[in-house]
Scaffold this motif. Structure first.
Motif, PDB file in Angstrom:
ATOM      1  N   GLY A   1      55.632  26.577  15.333  1.00  0.00           N
ATOM      2  CA  GLY A   1      54.951  26.926  14.094  1.00  0.00           C
ATOM      3  C   GLY A   1      53.869  27.974  14.318  1.00  0.00           C
ATOM      4  N   LEU A   2      53.125  27.826  15.413  1.00  0.00           N
ATOM      5  CA  LEU A   2      52.110  28.829  15.748  1.00  0.00           C
ATOM      6  C   LEU A   2      52.735  30.192  16.024  1.00  0.00           C
ATOM      7  CD1 LEU A   2      49.490  27.123  18.098  1.00  0.00           C
ATOM      8  CD2 LEU A   2      49.067  28.141  15.857  1.00  0.00           C
ATOM      9  N   LEU A   3      53.842  30.186  16.764  1.00  0.00           N
ATOM     10  CA  LEU A   3      54.526  31.452  17.068  1.00  0.00           C
ATOM     11  C   LEU A   3      55.051  32.105  15.795  1.00  0.00           C
ATOM     12  CD1 LEU A   3      55.551  33.427  19.199  1.00  0.00           C
ATOM     13  CD2 LEU A   3      57.575  31.973  19.488  1.00  0.00           C
ATOM     14  N   HIS A   4      55.617  31.305  14.923  1.00  0.00           N
ATOM     15  CA  HIS A   4      56.103  31.786  13.621  1.00  0.00           C
ATOM     16  C   HIS A   4      54.964  32.453  12.851  1.00  0.00           C
ATOM     17  CE1 HIS A   4      58.186  31.681   9.732  1.00  0.00           C
ATOM     18  NE2 HIS A   4      57.161  31.019   9.227  1.00  0.00           N
ATOM     19  N   PHE A   5      53.817  31.795  12.806  1.00  0.00           N
ATOM     20  CA  PHE A   5      52.664  32.317  12.072  1.00  0.00           C
ATOM     21  C   PHE A   5      52.124  33.579  12.743  1.00  0.00           C
ATOM     22  CE2 PHE A   5      48.199  31.203  10.316  1.00  0.00           C
ATOM     23  CZ  PHE A   5      48.408  32.031   9.225  1.00  0.00           C
ATOM     24  N   PHE A   6      52.117  33.583  14.078  1.00  0.00           N
ATOM     25  CA  PHE A   6      51.623  34.750  14.821  1.00  0.00           C
ATOM     26  C   PHE A   6      52.464  35.985  14.504  1.00  0.00           C
ATOM     27  CE2 PHE A   6      51.817  37.574  18.484  1.00  0.00           C
ATOM     28  CZ  PHE A   6      50.469  37.800  18.748  1.00  0.00           C
ATOM     29  N   TRP A   7      53.787  35.839  14.593  1.00  0.00           N
ATOM     30  CA  TRP A   7      54.660  36.984  14.312  1.00  0.00           C
ATOM     31  C   TRP A   7      54.545  37.436  12.859  1.00  0.00           C
ATOM     32  CZ3 TRP A   7      59.336  34.925  17.542  1.00  0.00           C
ATOM     33  CH2 TRP A   7      59.276  35.480  18.824  1.00  0.00           C
ATOM     34  N   MET A   8      54.338  36.481  11.967  1.00  0.00           N
ATOM     35  CA  MET A   8      54.213  36.834  10.560  1.00  0.00           C
ATOM     36  C   MET A   8      52.937  37.645  10.312  1.00  0.00           C
ATOM     37  SD  MET A   8      54.032  34.336   7.256  1.00  0.00           S
ATOM     38  CE  MET A   8      52.277  34.037   7.492  1.00  0.00           C
ATOM     39  N   ARG A   9      51.839  37.267  10.977  1.00  0.00           N
ATOM     40  CA  ARG A   9      50.572  37.978  10.795  1.00  0.00           C
ATOM     41  C   ARG A   9      50.509  39.267  11.603  1.00  0.00           C
ATOM     42  NH1 ARG A   9      49.003  37.025   6.387  1.00  0.00           N
ATOM     43  NH2 ARG A   9      46.884  37.693   6.873  1.00  0.00           N
ATOM     44  N   ALA A  10      51.388  39.390  12.616  1.00  0.00           N
ATOM     45  CA  ALA A  10      51.344  40.580  13.482  1.00  0.00           C
ATOM     46  C   ALA A  10      51.584  41.858  12.690  1.00  0.00           C
ATOM     47  CB  ALA A  10      52.375  40.441  14.598  1.00  0.00           C
ATOM     48  N   ALA A  11      52.419  41.778  11.652  1.00  0.00           N
ATOM     49  CA  ALA A  11      52.713  42.971  10.862  1.00  0.00           C
ATOM     50  C   ALA A  11      51.465  43.509  10.168  1.00  0.00           C
ATOM     51  CB  ALA A  11      53.787  42.652   9.825  1.00  0.00           C
ATOM     52  N   LYS A  12      50.517  42.624   9.885  1.00  0.00           N
ATOM     53  CA  LYS A  12      49.288  43.032   9.200  1.00  0.00           C
ATOM     54  C   LYS A  12      48.100  43.125  10.162  1.00  0.00           C
ATOM     55  CE  LYS A  12      50.781  40.983   4.838  1.00  0.00           C
ATOM     56  NZ  LYS A  12      50.474  40.029   3.733  1.00  0.00           N
ATOM     57  N   HIS A  13      48.358  42.856  11.444  1.00  0.00           N
ATOM     58  CA  HIS A  13      47.302  42.891  12.466  1.00  0.00           C
ATOM     59  C   HIS A  13      46.107  42.027  12.051  1.00  0.00           C
ATOM     60  CE1 HIS A  13      49.444  46.084  14.550  1.00  0.00           C
ATOM     61  NE2 HIS A  13      49.597  46.683  13.394  1.00  0.00           N
ATOM     62  N   ASP A  14      46.414  40.846  11.512  1.00  0.00           N
ATOM     63  CA  ASP A  14      45.383  39.925  11.037  1.00  0.00           C
ATOM     64  C   ASP A  14      45.596  38.577  11.734  1.00  0.00           C
ATOM     65  OD1 ASP A  14      43.553  38.388   9.732  1.00  0.00           O
ATOM     66  OD2 ASP A  14      44.499  38.515   7.762  1.00  0.00           O
ATOM     67  N   PHE A  15      44.800  38.340  12.773  1.00  0.00           N
ATOM     68  CA  PHE A  15      45.013  37.147  13.591  1.00  0.00           C
ATOM     69  C   PHE A  15      43.865  36.131  13.492  1.00  0.00           C
ATOM     70  CE2 PHE A  15      47.236  40.672  15.756  1.00  0.00           C
ATOM     71  CZ  PHE A  15      48.527  40.188  15.671  1.00  0.00           C
ATOM     72  N   GLY A  16      42.925  36.375  12.582  1.00  0.00           N
ATOM     73  CA  GLY A  16      41.767  35.494  12.485  1.00  0.00           C
ATOM     74  C   GLY A  16      42.142  34.061  12.160  1.00  0.00           C
ATOM     75  N   GLU A  17      42.930  33.863  11.110  1.00  0.00           N
ATOM     76  CA  GLU A  17      43.327  32.516  10.711  1.00  0.00           C
ATOM     77  C   GLU A  17      44.228  31.891  11.773  1.00  0.00           C
ATOM     78  OE1 GLU A  17      45.255  30.192   6.845  1.00  0.00           O
ATOM     79  OE2 GLU A  17      45.131  32.384   6.868  1.00  0.00           O
ATOM     80  N   TRP A  18      45.120  32.698  12.336  1.00  0.00           N
ATOM     81  CA  TRP A  18      46.011  32.185  13.383  1.00  0.00           C
ATOM     82  C   TRP A  18      45.184  31.673  14.569  1.00  0.00           C
ATOM     83  CZ3 TRP A  18      46.532  33.493  18.499  1.00  0.00           C
ATOM     84  CH2 TRP A  18      47.607  32.902  19.168  1.00  0.00           C
TER      85      TRP A  18
END
Length: 209
Positions: free
Chosen positions: A160-177
């Protein structure tokens, strides 16, 4: 607190409370209050609650051990089932709002996008835990085999963390992750402390001998 947690009304109350995020999202879709991209808000919102309920599920054991509120254990199954519920709704939102419920397109899309592939794998693993979360399944599998199967929750939360990381990677927004990553690290680290401590104690005794 144990008496309160054992009260007959506790489970029904928590059942209703756990449904409130779903009701909020559904009402937002009906009332058109989810912002300029309701589909993204529904997919994102349900996905967030999958991770939250996985964290809640994993937090019950450390909290029970630290507080002595042993009755918390009776709520772990419900938390895990809600993680699966929100995971199923999350996938349904993707299948419906992104893919128009076109099964052929969905089957082609999943392996093409790694973050969707990882998320789908996590959902399938959660489905296996949900299907075996009842007393009959425990008896059928045996306690040892059942416990081994349900340790998959550790892999599920990492997927689940990896899924969320890749999803946020497109927006370069990793704060919540990063917040989720710290919480999961602490929760999994709590479970590793005893094996690690036991290893060092054994290693120390062998060295001394």
């Amino acid at each position: 607190m144990n008496k309160l947690l054992l009260h007959p009304a506790t489970k029904p109350l928590l059942f209703v409370l756990a449904l409130l995020p779903f009701a909020h999202l559904v009402w937002g879709a009906i009332a058109d209050t989810l912002g300029p991209n309701p589909a993204e808000a529904l997919i994102r919102g349900t996905g967030d609650w999958v991770l939250r309920f996985l964290c809640i599920t994993l937090a019950i054991t450390p909290l029970r051990e630290l507080s002595g509120w042993n009755a918390l254990a009776r709520l772990r199954r419900m938390a895990g089932l809600y993680a699966f519920f929100y995971g199923a709704v999350h996938f349904l939102c993707y299948a419906w709002l992104d893919m128009g419920l076109d099964l052929a397109d969905i089957v082609r899309d999943i392996p093409k996008r790694p973050f969707i592939l990882v998320g789908t794998l996590a959902l399938l693993l959660m489905a296996s835990l949900a299907a075996t979360s009842f007393n009959r399944a425990i008896k059928a599998l045996g306690a040892a085999r059942w416990k081994a199967l349900h340790r998959l929750v550790y892999g599920i939360v990492l997927l689940g963390l990896l899924h969320f990381f890749w999803m946020r990677a497109a927006k370069h927004d990793f704060g919540e992750w990063a917040v989720y990553a710290v919480i999961v690290t602490l929760l999994l680290g709590w479970r590793l402390r005893k094996p690690v401590r036991g290893y060092f104690m054994k290693f120390g005794s062998q060295s001394a001998g």
